[in-house]
Design a protein around this motif. Structure first.
Motif, PDB file in Angstrom:
ATOM      1  N   ALA A  48       0.806  -1.276   0.019  1.00 60.16           N
ATOM      2  CA  ALA A  48       0.035   0.083  -0.034  1.00 60.16           C
ATOM      3  C   ALA A  48       0.761   1.418   0.042  1.00 60.16           C
ATOM      4  CB  ALA A  48      -0.937   0.101   1.346  1.00 60.16           C
ATOM      5  N   MET A  49       2.121   1.054   0.518  1.00 59.33           N
ATOM      6  CA  MET A  49       2.867   2.307   0.799  1.00 59.33           C
ATOM      7  C   MET A  49       3.637   2.727  -0.359  1.00 59.33           C
ATOM      8  SD  MET A  49       3.965   1.655   4.692  1.00 59.33           S
ATOM      9  CE  MET A  49       5.358   3.242   4.878  1.00 59.33           C
ATOM     10  N   CYS A  50       3.933   1.732  -1.049  1.00 61.00           N
ATOM     11  CA  CYS A  50       4.406   1.717  -2.486  1.00 61.00           C
ATOM     12  C   CYS A  50       3.420   2.395  -3.562  1.00 61.00           C
ATOM     13  CB  CYS A  50       4.826   0.162  -3.009  1.00 61.00           C
ATOM     14  SG  CYS A  50       6.286  -0.338  -2.167  1.00 61.00           S
ATOM     15  N   LEU A  51       2.266   1.888  -3.377  1.00 61.20           N
ATOM     16  CA  LEU A  51       1.237   2.471  -4.167  1.00 61.20           C
ATOM     17  C   LEU A  51       0.884   3.859  -4.148  1.00 61.20           C
ATOM     18  CD1 LEU A  51      -1.417  -0.445  -4.309  1.00 61.20           C
ATOM     19  CD2 LEU A  51      -0.191   0.423  -6.253  1.00 61.20           C
ATOM     20  N   GLU A  52       0.853   4.250  -2.702  1.00 60.05           N
ATOM     21  CA  GLU A  52       0.853   5.666  -2.424  1.00 60.05           C
ATOM     22  C   GLU A  52       1.835   6.617  -2.952  1.00 60.05           C
ATOM     23  OE1 GLU A  52      -1.590   5.027   1.936  1.00 60.05           O
ATOM     24  OE2 GLU A  52       0.878   5.198   2.091  1.00 60.05           O
ATOM     25  N   GLU A  53       3.040   6.139  -2.657  1.00 59.87           N
ATOM     26  CA  GLU A  53       4.275   6.846  -3.260  1.00 59.87           C
ATOM     27  C   GLU A  53       4.330   7.149  -5.088  1.00 59.87           C
ATOM     28  OE1 GLU A  53       9.295   6.641  -3.474  1.00 59.87           O
ATOM     29  OE2 GLU A  53       8.148   5.837  -1.624  1.00 59.87           O
ATOM     30  N   GLN A  54       3.592   5.951  -5.453  1.00 64.67           N
ATOM     31  CA  GLN A  54       3.579   5.973  -6.962  1.00 64.67           C
ATOM     32  C   GLN A  54       2.749   6.880  -7.425  1.00 64.67           C
ATOM     33  OE1 GLN A  54       4.669   1.175  -7.126  1.00 64.67           O
ATOM     34  NE2 GLN A  54       3.980   2.210  -9.114  1.00 64.67           N
ATOM     35  N   TYR A  55       1.608   6.936  -6.697  1.00 63.41           N
ATOM     36  CA  TYR A  55       0.357   7.721  -7.214  1.00 63.41           C
ATOM     37  C   TYR A  55       0.046   8.970  -6.437  1.00 63.41           C
ATOM     38  CZ  TYR A  55      -0.442   3.829 -10.434  1.00 63.41           C
ATOM     39  OH  TYR A  55      -0.409   2.547 -11.140  1.00 63.41           O
ATOM     40  N   GLY A  56       0.577   9.243  -5.440  1.00 60.75           N
ATOM     41  CA  GLY A  56       0.601  10.544  -4.639  1.00 60.75           C
ATOM     42  C   GLY A  56      -0.830  10.449  -3.855  1.00 60.75           C
ATOM     43  N   ILE A  57      -1.137   9.258  -3.174  1.00 57.55           N
ATOM     44  CA  ILE A  57      -2.639   9.041  -2.671  1.00 57.55           C
ATOM     45  C   ILE A  57      -2.408   8.512  -1.327  1.00 57.55           C
ATOM     46  CG2 ILE A  57      -3.659   8.729  -4.809  1.00 57.55           C
ATOM     47  CD1 ILE A  57      -3.621   5.763  -4.393  1.00 57.55           C
ATOM     48  N   ARG A  58      -3.517   8.276  -0.491  1.00 62.75           N
ATOM     49  CA  ARG A  58      -3.432   7.868   0.856  1.00 62.75           C
ATOM     50  C   ARG A  58      -4.366   6.605   0.670  1.00 62.75           C
ATOM     51  NH1 ARG A  58      -1.162   8.099   6.027  1.00 62.75           N
ATOM     52  NH2 ARG A  58      -2.736   7.260   7.529  1.00 62.75           N
ATOM     53  N   ILE A  59      -3.882   5.264   1.047  1.00 62.17           N
ATOM     54  CA  ILE A  59      -4.721   4.159   1.088  1.00 62.17           C
ATOM     55  C   ILE A  59      -4.979   3.626   2.409  1.00 62.17           C
ATOM     56  CG2 ILE A  59      -4.744   1.646   0.308  1.00 62.17           C
ATOM     57  CD1 ILE A  59      -2.967   2.303  -2.002  1.00 62.17           C
ATOM     58  N   GLU A  60      -6.287   3.604   2.924  1.00 62.32           N
ATOM     59  CA  GLU A  60      -6.537   3.331   4.214  1.00 62.32           C
ATOM     60  C   GLU A  60      -6.978   1.805   4.563  1.00 62.32           C
ATOM     61  OE1 GLU A  60      -6.569   5.483   6.372  1.00 62.32           O
ATOM     62  OE2 GLU A  60      -6.509   7.450   5.158  1.00 62.32           O
ATOM     63  N   TYR A  61      -7.261   0.926   3.539  1.00 62.95           N
ATOM     64  CA  TYR A  61      -7.402  -0.314   3.745  1.00 62.95           C
ATOM     65  C   TYR A  61      -6.781  -1.191   2.566  1.00 62.95           C
ATOM     66  CZ  TYR A  61     -10.748   1.269   7.076  1.00 62.95           C
ATOM     67  OH  TYR A  61     -11.303   2.022   8.284  1.00 62.95           O
ATOM     68  N   GLY A  62      -6.648  -2.673   3.061  1.00 64.51           N
ATOM     69  CA  GLY A  62      -6.405  -3.403   1.958  1.00 64.51           C
ATOM     70  C   GLY A  62      -6.966  -5.029   2.684  1.00 64.51           C
ATOM     71  N   ALA A  63      -6.604  -5.982   2.049  1.00 65.51           N
ATOM     72  CA  ALA A  63      -7.179  -7.302   2.520  1.00 65.51           C
ATOM     73  C   ALA A  63      -6.267  -8.154   2.329  1.00 65.51           C
ATOM     74  CB  ALA A  63      -8.678  -7.350   1.984  1.00 65.51           C
ATOM     75  N   ILE A  64      -6.383  -9.414   3.109  1.00 68.58           N
ATOM     76  CA  ILE A  64      -5.503 -10.766   3.008  1.00 68.58           C
ATOM     77  C   ILE A  64      -6.661 -11.817   2.781  1.00 68.58           C
ATOM     78  CG2 ILE A  64      -3.985 -12.354   3.823  1.00 68.58           C
ATOM     79  CD1 ILE A  64      -2.799  -9.782   5.468  1.00 68.58           C
ATOM     80  N   PHE A  65      -6.607 -12.571   1.642  1.00 67.97           N
ATOM     81  CA  PHE A  65      -7.493 -13.790   1.701  1.00 67.97           C
ATOM     82  C   PHE A  65      -6.554 -15.001   1.955  1.00 67.97           C
ATOM     83  CE2 PHE A  65      -9.082 -17.414  -0.613  1.00 67.97           C
ATOM     84  CZ  PHE A  65     -10.315 -17.386  -0.116  1.00 67.97           C
ATOM     85  N   TYR A  66      -7.210 -15.718   3.067  1.00 64.02           N
ATOM     86  CA  TYR A  66      -6.498 -16.839   3.835  1.00 64.02           C
ATOM     87  C   TYR A  66      -7.438 -18.148   3.272  1.00 64.02           C
ATOM     88  CZ  TYR A  66      -3.830 -13.813   7.028  1.00 64.02           C
ATOM     89  OH  TYR A  66      -3.121 -12.930   7.273  1.00 64.02           O
ATOM     90  N   ALA A  67      -6.644 -19.088   2.576  1.00 61.70           N
ATOM     91  CA  ALA A  67      -7.146 -20.171   1.999  1.00 61.70           C
ATOM     92  C   ALA A  67      -7.671 -21.047   3.001  1.00 61.70           C
ATOM     93  CB  ALA A  67      -6.282 -20.995   1.429  1.00 61.70           C
ATOM     94  N   GLU A  68      -7.099 -21.112   4.388  1.00 60.67           N
ATOM     95  CA  GLU A  68      -7.588 -22.076   5.479  1.00 60.67           C
ATOM     96  C   GLU A  68      -8.820 -21.713   6.185  1.00 60.67           C
ATOM     97  OE1 GLU A  68      -5.638 -23.568   9.584  1.00 60.67           O
ATOM     98  OE2 GLU A  68      -4.329 -23.293   8.117  1.00 60.67           O
ATOM     99  N   ILE A  69      -9.164 -20.434   6.090  1.00 59.25           N
ATOM    100  CA  ILE A  69     -10.567 -20.103   6.442  1.00 59.25           C
ATOM    101  C   ILE A  69     -11.358 -19.539   5.384  1.00 59.25           C
ATOM    102  CG2 ILE A  69      -9.420 -19.488   8.806  1.00 59.25           C
ATOM    103  CD1 ILE A  69      -9.699 -16.446   7.897  1.00 59.25           C
ATOM    104  N   ARG A  70     -10.942 -19.671   4.185  1.00 61.10           N
ATOM    105  CA  ARG A  70     -11.638 -19.415   2.988  1.00 61.10           C
ATOM    106  C   ARG A  70     -12.515 -18.081   3.066  1.00 61.10           C
ATOM    107  NH1 ARG A  70     -11.359 -23.386   0.007  1.00 61.10           N
ATOM    108  NH2 ARG A  70     -13.301 -22.736  -1.386  1.00 61.10           N
ATOM    109  N   HIS A  71     -11.647 -16.932   3.398  1.00 62.09           N
ATOM    110  CA  HIS A  71     -12.409 -15.497   3.338  1.00 62.09           C
ATOM    111  C   HIS A  71     -11.153 -14.573   3.439  1.00 62.09           C
ATOM    112  CE1 HIS A  71     -12.790 -14.302   7.453  1.00 62.09           C
ATOM    113  NE2 HIS A  71     -13.194 -15.543   7.764  1.00 62.09           N
ATOM    114  N   ARG A  72     -11.560 -13.401   2.983  1.00 67.06           N
ATOM    115  CA  ARG A  72     -10.672 -12.363   3.245  1.00 67.06           C
ATOM    116  C   ARG A  72     -10.875 -11.603   4.556  1.00 67.06           C
ATOM    117  NH1 ARG A  72     -11.810  -8.073  -1.504  1.00 67.06           N
ATOM    118  NH2 ARG A  72     -11.496  -9.544  -2.739  1.00 67.06           N
TER     119      ARG A  72
END
Length: 224
Positions: A130-154
């Motif tokens: 997210a911080m790399c994307l922020e630097e590249q585009y000059g924005i602020r990203i507040e959220y992202g997500a991780i999908f875990y296969a073992e629990i089968r949801h993000r």
């Protein structure tokens, strides 16, 4: 500090570093690697997310795979699993994309084969993206997500200031260790059991285990 292109380190390594600085150094300084069940499962899972030519639009969301990212402030570069583009409410804090009219907010999405971890190494990797994307585009990203296969949801992750500080600290220490060329000392713990580099990191323990197993199976049984 601003790092040059020649000083950039692999972003994916920040997860290894958070898990164990010595493991990271063995991989990225000594070029050591061994697969175990966990690493093989992870590699197989990422094959489905690593097509850089894949584009999908589902409703109002666009999914981009294998997006190249970099931050010269962190000195990290890499490739994301998926970056979703969500319609942005604030045009000043948004990006534009060819062939997709409008303004969009990047939402990094990582795929992991296991489940959420106590040491938050997955969250640290996601925040670094997210911080790399922020630097590249000059924005602020507040959220992202991780999908875990073992629990089968993000699991949604807030890119908090605390998490950003952890990323910056890890990146700084990675560069310091890489520049020194020295392996960090061994820090034994429960994490060692799941490490694919256990036999490389601590060969004396592996040898002792094998010898004790041999003696128990052969010598002690014969004298019993």
């Amino acid at each position: 500090m601003i790092y040059s292109d020649d000083d950039m380190l692999m972003l994916s390594g920040i997860q290894h570093f958070r898990f164990c600085p010595r493991q990271w150094a063995l991989i990225h300084i000594d070029q050591q690697w061994e697969d175990n069940r966990l690493t093989m499962e992870g590699s197989m899972m990422h094959q489905h997310a690593d097509d850089p030519f894949y584009r999908q639009k589902c409703g109002g969301c666009i999914s981009l795979r294998s997006v190249s990212v970099a931050s010269h402030q962190l000195g990290l570069y890499g490739v994301t699993d998926i970056v979703e583009l969500h319609p942005a409410d604030d045009e000043c804090n948004a990006v534009t994309r060819p062939h997709y009219p409008g303004h969009w907010m990047p939402y990094p999405l990582e795929y992991k084969h296991g489940k959420p971890k106590k040491n938050k190494e997955d969250e640290v990797q996601l925040a670094a993206q997210a911080m790399c994307l922020e630097e590249q585009y000059g924005i602020r990203i507040e959220y992202g997500a991780i999908f875990y296969a073992e629990i089968r949801h993000r699991v949604e992750v807030a890119i908090s200031d605390e998490l950003r500080d952890t990323v910056a600290d890890c990146a700084c220490r990675m560069h310091e260790i890489f520049s020194s060329g020295l392996l960090p000392p061994i820090q034994r713990g429960k994490h060692c059991v799941k490490c694919s580099l256990n036999n490389i990191c601590m060969p004396e323990m592996a040898n002792c285990t094998k010898v004790s197993h041999y003696l128990k199976k052969n010598l002690y049984e014969e004298t019993a």
